[in-house]
Scaffold this motif. Sequence first.
Motif, mmCIF file in Angstrom:
data_model
loop_
_atom_site.group_PDB
_atom_site.id
_atom_site.type_symbol
_atom_site.label_atom_id
_atom_site.label_comp_id
_atom_site.label_asym_id
_atom_site.label_seq_id
_atom_site.Cartn_x
_atom_site.Cartn_y
_atom_site.Cartn_z
ATOM 1 N N ILE A 84 0.839 -1.206 0.000
ATOM 2 C CA ILE A 84 0.000 0.000 0.000
ATOM 3 C C ILE A 84 0.870 1.250 0.000
ATOM 4 C CG2 ILE A 84 -1.615 1.361 1.402
ATOM 5 C CD1 ILE A 84 -2.905 -1.328 2.245
ATOM 6 N N ILE B 245 -7.775 1.343 0.367
ATOM 7 C CA ILE B 245 -7.295 -0.035 0.508
ATOM 8 C C ILE B 245 -6.890 -0.300 1.952
ATOM 9 C CG2 ILE B 245 -5.504 -1.679 -0.174
ATOM 10 C CD1 ILE B 245 -5.543 -0.281 -2.953
ATOM 11 N N HIS C 62 -9.828 -0.969 4.080
ATOM 12 C CA HIS C 62 -10.362 -2.320 3.880
ATOM 13 C C HIS C 62 -9.522 -3.365 4.623
ATOM 14 C CE1 HIS C 62 -13.623 -1.485 1.128
ATOM 15 N NE2 HIS C 62 -12.823 -0.720 0.402
#
Length: 68
Positions: free
Chosen positions: A38, A50, A53
Motif C-alpha cells: 500500500i 485499501i 479495507h
Amino acid sequence: MNSRPHFQSYVNNSLAIREEIRRFESVHPSIYAIYDLIELIPDAIISQQIRDHVVCIEGKIYSMFSHP
C-alpha cells in the motif's frame, strides 16, 4: 455419569482452537506485506481506501479469536 464424552468435546474444541490460531498466524505476515505494498501506491486516496479495507479485515480476524 460418563465423563468421556465431555472430555472428548474438550479435546475437539482445543484442537479446533489451535487450528484457528495456526491459520491466523499464517495470514498475519501477508497482512503486513499488504501494508508494505500500500505504501507504494502513489494515489493517496486509493491507498487510504485499501488501507481501510485491510483494517476492516484485520478487525474481523481479530474478532473471530476474541469472541469464542
